[in-house]
Design an enzyme around this catalytic site. Structure first.
Site, PDB file in Angstrom:
ATOM      1  N   ALA A   1       0.136   2.194   2.672  1.00 43.47           N
ATOM      2  CA  ALA A   1      -1.322   2.173   2.835  1.00 43.47           C
ATOM      3  C   ALA A   1      -1.817   0.737   2.690  1.00 43.47           C
ATOM      4  O   ALA A   1      -1.090  -0.133   2.206  1.00 43.47           O
ATOM      5  CB  ALA A   1      -2.006   3.082   1.829  1.00 43.47           C
ATOM      6  N   PHE A   2      -3.065   0.501   3.071  1.00 44.18           N
ATOM      7  CA  PHE A   2      -3.523  -0.886   3.231  1.00 44.18           C
ATOM      8  C   PHE A   2      -3.633  -1.636   1.909  1.00 44.18           C
ATOM      9  O   PHE A   2      -3.603  -2.859   1.882  1.00 44.18           O
ATOM     10  CB  PHE A   2      -4.840  -0.927   4.019  1.00 44.18           C
ATOM     11  CG  PHE A   2      -6.079  -1.132   3.198  1.00 44.18           C
ATOM     12  CD1 PHE A   2      -6.688  -0.086   2.547  1.00 44.18           C
ATOM     13  CD2 PHE A   2      -6.621  -2.397   3.071  1.00 44.18           C
ATOM     14  CE1 PHE A   2      -7.831  -0.282   1.794  1.00 44.18           C
ATOM     15  CE2 PHE A   2      -7.762  -2.605   2.314  1.00 44.18           C
ATOM     16  CZ  PHE A   2      -8.366  -1.544   1.667  1.00 44.18           C
ATOM     17  N   LYS A   3      -3.731  -0.920   0.794  1.00 44.42           N
ATOM     18  CA  LYS A   3      -3.889  -1.613  -0.486  1.00 44.42           C
ATOM     19  C   LYS A   3      -2.683  -2.490  -0.828  1.00 44.42           C
ATOM     20  O   LYS A   3      -2.801  -3.424  -1.611  1.00 44.42           O
ATOM     21  CB  LYS A   3      -4.180  -0.612  -1.597  1.00 44.42           C
ATOM     22  CG  LYS A   3      -5.573  -0.022  -1.432  1.00 44.42           C
ATOM     23  CD  LYS A   3      -5.966   0.912  -2.543  1.00 44.42           C
ATOM     24  CE  LYS A   3      -7.386   1.417  -2.336  1.00 44.42           C
ATOM     25  NZ  LYS A   3      -7.510   2.318  -1.156  1.00 44.42           N
ATOM     26  N   ASP A   4      -1.536  -2.195  -0.226  1.00 39.20           N
ATOM     27  CA  ASP A   4      -0.361  -3.051  -0.440  1.00 39.20           C
ATOM     28  C   ASP A   4      -0.623  -4.500  -0.020  1.00 39.20           C
ATOM     29  O   ASP A   4      -0.080  -5.424  -0.624  1.00 39.20           O
ATOM     30  CB  ASP A   4       0.833  -2.545   0.387  1.00 39.20           C
ATOM     31  CG  ASP A   4       1.433  -1.260  -0.168  1.00 39.20           C
ATOM     32  OD1 ASP A   4       1.393  -1.059  -1.404  1.00 39.20           O
ATOM     33  OD2 ASP A   4       1.947  -0.461   0.636  1.00 39.20           O
TER      34      ASP A   4
ATOM     35  N   LEU B   1      -2.367  -5.908  -3.048  1.00 39.87           N
ATOM     36  CA  LEU B   1      -1.745  -5.747  -4.373  1.00 39.87           C
ATOM     37  C   LEU B   1      -0.348  -6.342  -4.448  1.00 39.87           C
ATOM     38  O   LEU B   1       0.102  -6.740  -5.525  1.00 39.87           O
ATOM     39  CB  LEU B   1      -1.756  -4.271  -4.777  1.00 39.87           C
ATOM     40  CG  LEU B   1      -3.169  -3.840  -5.215  1.00 39.87           C
ATOM     41  CD1 LEU B   1      -3.298  -2.320  -5.269  1.00 39.87           C
ATOM     42  CD2 LEU B   1      -3.522  -4.445  -6.573  1.00 39.87           C
TER      43      LEU B   1
END
Ligand SMILES: *Cc1c(COP(=O)(O)O)cnc(C)c1O
Length: 463
Positions: A110-113, A116
């Site tokens: 998902a895009f939060k990678d 993060l």
């Protein structure tokens, strides 16, 4: 060296390092850089993701992180060991002028990678330089927890505790968190709801003795470094589609206004792009752009759960600009919102906001119908969050010049129930996660009790 100030105007200007470790400003505001350096777009054309990442982000970290060190961090973060695509965040031409910006090649799909993975490495770099240890405590309703854990698992200068509501996250989401075996990763299933988890984290932050004792920190979505990392893919993709000579429009599925605020920052740095906010039925943002009023109305669960929010935390950063960068005025508005659950801007400010962003919404039925029609039409499988944006993209394409880019914020296999409901197929997890359901889980179950959880954190810290 770049300075950072709080949207609420309190305190002295801060350095990148301070802002990275603090997350939220002590006056309750969000940090913003005092300037947005202009990018030399002509010089960046044709460059790789990591080269552009360095050019976009280095001005913000300069003076805190050495240029070569930063280059090495970026190479490790966005290289093929971490993001399983040679272009890191690639563009996929879907049909006509419509492109999908695929943000799901990182460890948790998902895009939060994208943010993060960088944040964890920046923490490690800064903490080892200072020889300090921090304890990160966070609450998750699903996606953020696993992305934060994957970002932090190699940092030996921190422990990370993630609270999730027991039996209320999906099996994939839980397994992605609880099968990580690193000794500095601690998963806690709380007997309660996501709000209980979040309230407990807030209470721990407000318990100053406890906060200082464990050197508590956070990696939540208001950390400036996360926004900074997200600016990069707007620059790479806009250049690839012919900007600044050709118009490019982005449709950004959003909840906390983080992803789309990064796009706004790219525009401030000189990338001429049009922006459309796409929400699900939790449409506090779309209502704002329609009426100039923001009203907290509670949350309804949808099939795009990572956008199910009541209060959009990063919106404050945009509001700061909309109110003429007047920190006192912004503080008043935020206090009013906290007290009454609503605020309104002037007609002139609304007109400006409508120039800055389009905004539309999609219901669950519309997401399902979009997933089905795109699959029938092209064979491409959308996840439900991506479908929110694609629904809006299909609606506006006829009236839009140039390329339209819909952001794909998650891989469809992360939300298999919704995908199966839409197209009758359960998408398979990518190779690196294919044995996820055979991996051993490790987590602790705790009651919804602050003292019990605080003791657990105290005793669990590795140092
Ligand atoms: C977090 C998330 C979003 C929303 O991102 P914002 O930063 O709130 O705009 C959208 N889709 C997925 C899959 C997410 O995990």
């Amino acid at each position: 060296m770049m300075n950072f100030i709080s949207t609420r105007g309190g305190g002295e200007p801060k350095t990148f390092e301070d802002v990275l470790l603090a997350g939220l400003a002590p006056d309750g505001g969000l940090y913003l850089p005092t300037e947005f350096p202009a990018l030399d777009l002509a010089a960046l054309k044709g460059k790789s993701y990591t080269e552009i990442a360095h050019a976009v982000m280095y001005p913000f970290v300069e003076g805190c992180i050495d240029a070569d060190d930063f280059r090495a961090i970026i190479k490790e973060t966005y290289g093929s060991d971490t993001f399983r695509h040679k272009d890191t965040v690639p563009l996929h031409p879907l049909k006509d002028n419509l492109y999908i910006l695929e943000q799901f090649y990182g460890p948790t799909i998902a895009f939060k990678d994208v943010a993060l993975q960088l944040l964890g490495r920046l923490f490690q770099h800064v903490l080892s330089k200072r020889n300090e240890h921090v304890t990160i405590v966070g609450a998750t309703s699903g996606d953020t927890g696993s992305a934060a854990i994957e970002g932090c698992l190699h940092c030996d200068h921190l422990d990370i505790f993630i609270l999730h509501p027991k039996d209320r996250v999906s099996d994939v989401q839980r397994k992605q968190m609880t099968t990580v075996q690193a000794p500095n990763v601690h998963n806690i299933a709380i007997e309660g709801t996501f709000d209980d988890c979040q309230n407990m984290v807030k209470a721990m932050f407000n318990d100053h003795d406890f906060r200082d004792e464990i050197n508590m920190s956070a990696v939540n979505s208001i950390n400036w470094a996360r926004i900074m990392a997200q600016i990069v893919y707007y620059v790479t993709s806009a250049l690839e589609l012919g900007a600044p000579d050709k118009p490019v429009t982005y449709i950004v599925p959003t909840g906390n206004f983080g992803n789309v605020f990064a796009a706004y920052c790219a525009r401030k740095m000189g990338v001429p792009i049009n922006l459309v906010v796409a929400t699900n039925r939790n449409d506090v943002l779309t209502c704002f752009f329609e009426t100039g009023e923001m009203k907290a109305n509670g949350v309804v669960p949808t099939i795009s759960p990572s956008m199910d929010i009541e209060i959009s935390s990063n919106f404050e950063r945009y509001l700061f600009d909309l109110l003429g960068q007047d920190a006192a005025a912004l503080s008043n508005v935020m206090n009013e919102f906290k007290g009454s659950g609503m605020f309104a801007v002037t007609p002139e400010q609304l007109a400006q906001a409508q120039k800055d962003f389009g905004a539309q919404r999609a219901s669950d039925d519309e997401m399902l119908a979009t997933m089905k029609s795109i699959y029938d039409d092209t064979g491409y499988i959308l996840d439900p969050h991506t479908a929110v944006g694609v629904k809006v993209a299909l609606d506006i394409m006829g009236d839009t010049d140039g390329a339209v880019v819909a952001l794909a914020t998650a891989h469809p296999s992360k939300f298999p129930d919704a995908v199966e409901k839409a197209i009758g197929i359960r998408p398979a997890l990518p190779d690196h996660l294919s044995d996820l359901f055979e991996r051993k889980e490790r987590m602790s179950e705790l009651p919804n009790n602050l003292q019990t959880v605080q003791n657990f954190v105290r005793n669990g810290i590795k140092i």
